[in-house]
Design a protein around this motif. Structure first.
Motif, PDB file in Angstrom:
ATOM      1  N   LEU A  64     -43.770  42.455 -41.277  1.00  0.00           N
ATOM      2  CA  LEU A  64     -43.794  41.053 -41.696  1.00  0.00           C
ATOM      3  C   LEU A  64     -44.285  40.147 -40.573  1.00  0.00           C
ATOM      4  O   LEU A  64     -44.942  39.135 -40.829  1.00  0.00           O
ATOM      5  CB  LEU A  64     -42.413  40.624 -42.184  1.00  0.00           C
ATOM      6  CG  LEU A  64     -41.947  41.301 -43.471  1.00  0.00           C
ATOM      7  CD1 LEU A  64     -40.566  40.795 -43.871  1.00  0.00           C
ATOM      8  CD2 LEU A  64     -42.942  41.093 -44.613  1.00  0.00           C
ATOM      9  N   LEU A  65     -43.980  40.506 -39.328  1.00  0.00           N
ATOM     10  CA  LEU A  65     -44.517  39.732 -38.199  1.00  0.00           C
ATOM     11  C   LEU A  65     -46.037  39.819 -38.180  1.00  0.00           C
ATOM     12  O   LEU A  65     -46.725  38.792 -38.008  1.00  0.00           O
ATOM     13  CB  LEU A  65     -43.943  40.249 -36.884  1.00  0.00           C
ATOM     14  CG  LEU A  65     -44.570  39.653 -35.612  1.00  0.00           C
ATOM     15  CD1 LEU A  65     -44.432  38.137 -35.577  1.00  0.00           C
ATOM     16  CD2 LEU A  65     -43.956  40.294 -34.361  1.00  0.00           C
ATOM     17  N   ALA A 106     -43.494  33.403 -38.142  1.00  0.00           N
ATOM     18  CA  ALA A 106     -43.837  34.342 -37.075  1.00  0.00           C
ATOM     19  C   ALA A 106     -42.884  34.186 -35.892  1.00  0.00           C
ATOM     20  O   ALA A 106     -42.430  35.182 -35.306  1.00  0.00           O
ATOM     21  CB  ALA A 106     -45.283  34.120 -36.628  1.00  0.00           C
ATOM     22  N   GLN A 107     -42.545  32.944 -35.543  1.00  0.00           N
ATOM     23  CA  GLN A 107     -41.637  32.709 -34.430  1.00  0.00           C
ATOM     24  C   GLN A 107     -40.250  33.250 -34.735  1.00  0.00           C
ATOM     25  O   GLN A 107     -39.562  33.779 -33.843  1.00  0.00           O
ATOM     26  CB  GLN A 107     -41.555  31.212 -34.113  1.00  0.00           C
ATOM     27  CG  GLN A 107     -40.714  30.888 -32.883  1.00  0.00           C
ATOM     28  CD  GLN A 107     -41.209  31.618 -31.646  1.00  0.00           C
ATOM     29  OE1 GLN A 107     -42.395  31.576 -31.312  1.00  0.00           O
ATOM     30  NE2 GLN A 107     -40.314  32.325 -30.958  1.00  0.00           N
ATOM     31  N   PHE A 108     -39.832  33.143 -35.995  1.00  0.00           N
ATOM     32  CA  PHE A 108     -38.521  33.677 -36.364  1.00  0.00           C
ATOM     33  C   PHE A 108     -38.450  35.175 -36.076  1.00  0.00           C
ATOM     34  O   PHE A 108     -37.478  35.668 -35.477  1.00  0.00           O
ATOM     35  CB  PHE A 108     -38.229  33.432 -37.843  1.00  0.00           C
ATOM     36  CG  PHE A 108     -37.030  34.195 -38.343  1.00  0.00           C
ATOM     37  CD1 PHE A 108     -35.756  33.699 -38.158  1.00  0.00           C
ATOM     38  CD2 PHE A 108     -37.185  35.434 -38.963  1.00  0.00           C
ATOM     39  CE1 PHE A 108     -34.649  34.419 -38.585  1.00  0.00           C
ATOM     40  CE2 PHE A 108     -36.080  36.145 -39.395  1.00  0.00           C
ATOM     41  CZ  PHE A 108     -34.809  35.640 -39.209  1.00  0.00           C
ATOM     42  N   PHE A 109     -39.472  35.930 -36.512  1.00  0.00           N
ATOM     43  CA  PHE A 109     -39.446  37.372 -36.302  1.00  0.00           C
ATOM     44  C   PHE A 109     -39.529  37.713 -34.818  1.00  0.00           C
ATOM     45  O   PHE A 109     -38.866  38.660 -34.357  1.00  0.00           O
ATOM     46  CB  PHE A 109     -40.572  38.046 -37.086  1.00  0.00           C
ATOM     47  CG  PHE A 109     -40.329  38.109 -38.560  1.00  0.00           C
ATOM     48  CD1 PHE A 109     -39.291  38.860 -39.068  1.00  0.00           C
ATOM     49  CD2 PHE A 109     -41.135  37.397 -39.448  1.00  0.00           C
ATOM     50  CE1 PHE A 109     -39.047  38.911 -40.439  1.00  0.00           C
ATOM     51  CE2 PHE A 109     -40.896  37.447 -40.820  1.00  0.00           C
ATOM     52  CZ  PHE A 109     -39.845  38.195 -41.313  1.00  0.00           C
ATOM     53  N   ARG A 110     -40.321  36.973 -34.054  1.00  0.00           N
ATOM     54  CA  ARG A 110     -40.402  37.245 -32.616  1.00  0.00           C
ATOM     55  C   ARG A 110     -39.053  36.984 -31.939  1.00  0.00           C
ATOM     56  O   ARG A 110     -38.627  37.751 -31.068  1.00  0.00           O
ATOM     57  CB  ARG A 110     -41.502  36.391 -31.977  1.00  0.00           C
ATOM     58  CG  ARG A 110     -42.885  36.905 -32.261  1.00  0.00           C
ATOM     59  CD  ARG A 110     -43.951  36.387 -31.278  1.00  0.00           C
ATOM     60  NE  ARG A 110     -45.104  37.275 -31.351  1.00  0.00           N
ATOM     61  CZ  ARG A 110     -46.031  37.240 -32.287  1.00  0.00           C
ATOM     62  NH1 ARG A 110     -45.953  36.307 -33.238  1.00  0.00           N
ATOM     63  NH2 ARG A 110     -47.028  38.091 -32.305  1.00  0.00           N
ATOM     64  N   THR A 111     -38.387  35.917 -32.338  1.00  0.00           N
ATOM     65  CA  THR A 111     -37.080  35.610 -31.756  1.00  0.00           C
ATOM     66  C   THR A 111     -36.059  36.677 -32.127  1.00  0.00           C
ATOM     67  O   THR A 111     -35.265  37.118 -31.279  1.00  0.00           O
ATOM     68  CB  THR A 111     -36.594  34.230 -32.235  1.00  0.00           C
ATOM     69  OG1 THR A 111     -37.530  33.235 -31.817  1.00  0.00           O
ATOM     70  CG2 THR A 111     -35.222  33.901 -31.658  1.00  0.00           C
ATOM     71  N   ALA A 112     -36.070  37.109 -33.396  1.00  0.00           N
ATOM     72  CA  ALA A 112     -35.123  38.139 -33.840  1.00  0.00           C
ATOM     73  C   ALA A 112     -35.344  39.445 -33.088  1.00  0.00           C
ATOM     74  O   ALA A 112     -34.387  40.104 -32.656  1.00  0.00           O
ATOM     75  CB  ALA A 112     -35.258  38.360 -35.344  1.00  0.00           C
TER      76      ALA A 112
END
Length: 295
Positions: A64-65, A106-112
């Motif tokens: 998903l990223l 995209a930022q959400f997945f990178r942070t997770a």
């Protein structure tokens, strides 16, 4: 697999009452590095029979990223090229808003991933001509960054596919309620993007006959985004919309929902309407192959 089966699985998922700690979750996944590397291997469109990948939460997050990175690149490049034309000034804010939303996803997945102790991959260099950054390859999607109609056609296909890819990955997040809730909120955003793009296509200088949702009544895209057929022994790639023609919906334990039998008289529906009523998940193998077309 269809949407009702997915919803049935989610409703009965034994998710913990509190989100699993990210570091512990990824540690339990096992062989994360090897699985991540496998996710990055592009699948050729000519693959005759794709085995269903065994996914983990990490695999799904990485997929998903990459999808979100692709959409960020699509709108970033378009705003600098085809949408920079003064003729399209009225729609620029629409795409700027969609870009901001994709950047947020995209930022959400990178942070997770970072919180879980995993180093997120950098976004690849996406080439929306389909040449995969190799001038020797044929152009699969000509004019997407110079012709407004060509851009809208490709963008619609990618956003339609995006909504379906999210549906195909949701089931891999059931062990973590926080991630699951976030993914469930992002999926309808992609569907709204796709619907808006379809509206823009109907209002374009050369309007296209498309509904606000995938339908067999739509003008078929040409060129179409093709992915490997899931049919055993099939060599022919198929359109992403071939997954949306399903007219039979089942629950998780496989009973068929008899919509044509139940919805009769004044409530009668056509089989086309049944297919249009549900967004079908795009399988992981096909989603991976789609992303490989542009990177």
């Amino acid at each position: 697999m269809n949407l009702l089966s997915l919803l049935d699985r989610l409703s009965t998922a034994d998710a913990p009452s509190e989100a699993a700690p990210r570091r512990d979750l990824l540690r339990q996944l096992g062989q994360a590095g090897a699985r991540a590397a496998a996710t990055a291997v592009p699948l050729a469109l000519a693959t005759p029979a794709l085995a269903a990948p065994t996914n983990t939460t990490l695999d799904a997050a990485l997929l998903l990223l990459k999808l979100e990175d692709l959409l960020v690149a699509l709108y970033t490049q378009a705003l600098d090229t085809v949408l920079a034309n003064a003729t399209h000034a009225a729609v620029r804010p629409d795409f700027q808003r969609m870009l901001q939303q994709q950047q947020g996803h995209a930022q959400f997945f990178r942070t997770a991933l970072t919180t879980a102790g995993f180093t997120p991959p950098t976004a690849p260099a996406f080439d929306f001509s389909g040449r995969r950054n190799n001038a020797a390859n044929p152009v699969l999607f000509p004019g997407v960054m110079s012709d407004y109609n060509a851009f809208l056609q490709l963008a619609q296909q990618l956003e339609d596919a995006s909504a379906s890819i999210y549906l195909g990955q949701i089931g891999f997040f059931t062990a973590d309620k926080q991630l699951l809730n976030a993914v469930l909120r992002m999926q309808p955003v992609e569907a709204r993007h796709a619907s808006h793009l379809r509206t823009l296509r109907r209002a374009a200088p050369n309007p296209t006959v498309v509904k606000s949702w995938p339908s067999t009544a739509d003008t078929a895209p040409s060129p179409a985004v093709l992915v490997p057929s899931p049919a055993s022994g099939s060599n022919a790639p198929v359109s992403i919309y071939s997954f949306e023609t399903n007219e039979t919906q089942r629950l998780g334990n496989n009973p068929v929902i008899p919509f044509p039998t139940v919805l009769t008289g004044n409530n009668a529906v056509q089989f086309r309407a049944i297919a249009e009523a549900f967004d079908e998940p795009l399988p992981t193998a096909q989603a991976t192959a789609l992303l490989a077309i542009f990177s």
